[in-house]
Scaffold this motif. Structure first.
Motif, PDB file in Angstrom:
ATOM      1  N   ASP A   1       0.821  -1.211   0.000  1.00 29.63           N
ATOM      2  CA  ASP A   1       0.000   0.000   0.000  1.00 29.63           C
ATOM      3  C   ASP A   1       0.856   1.263   0.000  1.00 29.63           C
TER       4      ASP A   1
ATOM      5  N   HIS B   1      -9.860  -3.257  -5.358  1.00 30.38           N
ATOM      6  CA  HIS B   1     -11.009  -4.131  -5.159  1.00 30.38           C
ATOM      7  C   HIS B   1     -10.584  -5.305  -4.281  1.00 30.38           C
ATOM      8  N   GLY B   2     -11.544  -6.084  -3.855  1.00 29.04           N
ATOM      9  CA  GLY B   2     -11.260  -7.299  -3.100  1.00 29.04           C
ATOM     10  C   GLY B   2     -10.875  -7.035  -1.652  1.00 29.04           C
ATOM     11  N   THR B   3     -10.581  -8.127  -0.944  1.00 26.99           N
ATOM     12  CA  THR B   3     -10.209  -8.058   0.463  1.00 26.99           C
ATOM     13  C   THR B   3      -8.901  -8.803   0.691  1.00 26.99           C
ATOM     14  N   THR B   4      -8.270  -8.515   1.838  1.00 26.30           N
ATOM     15  CA  THR B   4      -7.025  -9.202   2.175  1.00 26.30           C
ATOM     16  C   THR B   4      -7.254 -10.692   2.366  1.00 26.30           C
ATOM     17  N   ALA B   5      -8.345 -11.040   3.042  1.00 24.50           N
ATOM     18  CA  ALA B   5      -8.663 -12.453   3.257  1.00 24.50           C
ATOM     19  C   ALA B   5      -8.884 -13.181   1.935  1.00 24.50           C
ATOM     20  N   GLY B   6      -9.566 -12.513   1.010  1.00 28.02           N
ATOM     21  CA  GLY B   6      -9.797 -13.114  -0.301  1.00 28.02           C
ATOM     22  C   GLY B   6      -8.502 -13.320  -1.061  1.00 28.02           C
TER      23      GLY B   6
ATOM     24  N   GLN C   1      -4.994  -5.718  -6.803  1.00 27.00           N
ATOM     25  CA  GLN C   1      -6.121  -5.491  -5.910  1.00 27.00           C
ATOM     26  C   GLN C   1      -6.034  -4.143  -5.202  1.00 27.00           C
TER      27      GLN C   1
END
Length: 256
Positions: free
Chosen positions: A115, A134-139, A190
Motif C-alpha cells: 500500500d 477491489h477485493g479483500t485481504t482475506a480473499g 487489488q
C-alpha cells in the motif's frame, strides 16, 4: 524495459529506498535463524541420520556403487560421471531452493508494504490518478493459498522431470516464476485496479508487465538479489497499473 527503467529511477526516492532494505534486513535475520538454527539442528540430528529412510538410502547407494564399479573398464568412468552430474544438479537446485526461501520471506514482508509503495509511486508520478482497488485481504490470501497448492500439486505430478538434467532446472524455475508473478500481480492489482480492469490486465500474455517481472525474478536466483526483487516488482507493476488506470480515467483538468 521501460518499466524497469522507471523502477530503477525511483530508487533515488528516500521513501522507496528505505522500504527496499526492510525485506533485506528482516529477511536476512529470519533466513539465518532458519538456515543455521532449525535446518542445521534437524539435518545433523540422530533422528534424521539414524532414520530407516536415510539408512536404506545409504545401503542402496553402496550397493549401486559396487555394482557399477564392477563393470570392466568403464565402471569407474560411469561412477565419476554420475558423481559429477549429481554434484552439478544438486548445486544448481540448491542455489534455486535457497533463493526461493529468501524470496518467499521477502515477498511476505513486502506484502505489508504494498500500500505504501503504491501510494509513493502514485503521489510522485500519477498525482491526478485516483485509485481504490477491489477485493479483500482475506480473499487475496485464500487465492494465494489455492494457487500455491496448485503449484505444489503440479510439482508432485511432474516429479519425473526433476531427474532430467537442465529440464529440471528450467521447470523448477518456471513454477517459481508462475507463483511469484501471480502473487505480485494479485497483490498490486487489488490495491490499484477495479476488478474489470484487473481481469483484463492480469493474464500472463500481457507481455509488458510479464517481461518486467520475469527479468526481476530471473535476477532473484542470486540470493542477495532475492531480498529486493519483490519490492522492485511492486514498483514496476505500480507504474504499469497506474498508467493503465490513468488511460481509463482521464485527468479532469484535461477534460475541462
Amino acid at each position: 524495459m521501460n518499466l524497469l527503467w522507471k523502477t530503477l529511477a525511483d530508487l533515488k526516492e528516500p521513501a522507496i529506498l528505505i522500504r527496499l532494505f526492510i525485506p533485506f534486513a528482516a529477511g536476512l535475520v529470519l533466513v539465518s535463524l532458519l538456515g543455521y538454527g532449525i535446518f542445521g539442528l534437524l539435518l545433523t540430528s540422530d533422528w534424521v541420520l539414524q532414520s530407516t529412510v536415510v539408512q536404506d538410502a545409504q545401503t542402496w547407494q553402496m550397493h549401486a556403487e559396487s555394482t557399477i564399479g564392477a563393470i570392466p573398464l568403464i565402471g569407474g568412468l560411469i561412477l565419476w560421471f554420475i558423481g559429477l552430474a549429481v554434484t552439478v544438479i544438486a548445486g544448481v537446485l540448491g542455489i534455486i531452493l535457497g533463493s526461493y526461501l529468501v524470496l518467499l520471506f521477502a515477498m511476505i514482508i513486502t506484502g505489508f508494504m504494498t500500500d505504501t509503495l503504491v501510494k509513493t509511486v502514485q503521489q510522485k508520478h500519477y498525482p491526478h490518478t485516483a485509485y481504490s482497488g477491489h477485493g479483500t485481504t482475506a480473499g487475496m490470501i485464500w487465492k494465494l493459498v489455492k494457487y500455491g497448492l496448485l503449484m505444489l500439486l503440479l510439482l508432485i505430478v511432474t516429479i519425473p522431470l526433476l531427474f532430467i538434467p537442465l529440464v529440471n532446472v528450467i521447470w523448477f524455475w518456471m513454477l517459481g516464476f508462475m507463483f511469484f508473478r501471480y502473487s505480485i500481480v494479485l497483490d498490486v492489482g487489488q490495491v490499484i485496479l477495479p476488478e474489470p480492469l484487473f481481469e483484463k490486465l492480469k493474464p500472463m500474455t500481457n507481455w509488458e508487465p510479464t517481461m518486467a517481472v520475469g527479468i526481476l525474478f530471473a535476477l532473484s536466483v542470486f540470493p542477495m538479489v532475492s531480498f529486493f526483487a519483490p519490492v522492485l516488482a511492486v514498483i514496476a507493476l505500480s507504474h504499469y497499473y497506474l498508467d493503465q488506470l490513468s488511460l481509463e480515467r482521464p485527468n479532469p483538468a484535461d477534460i475541462s
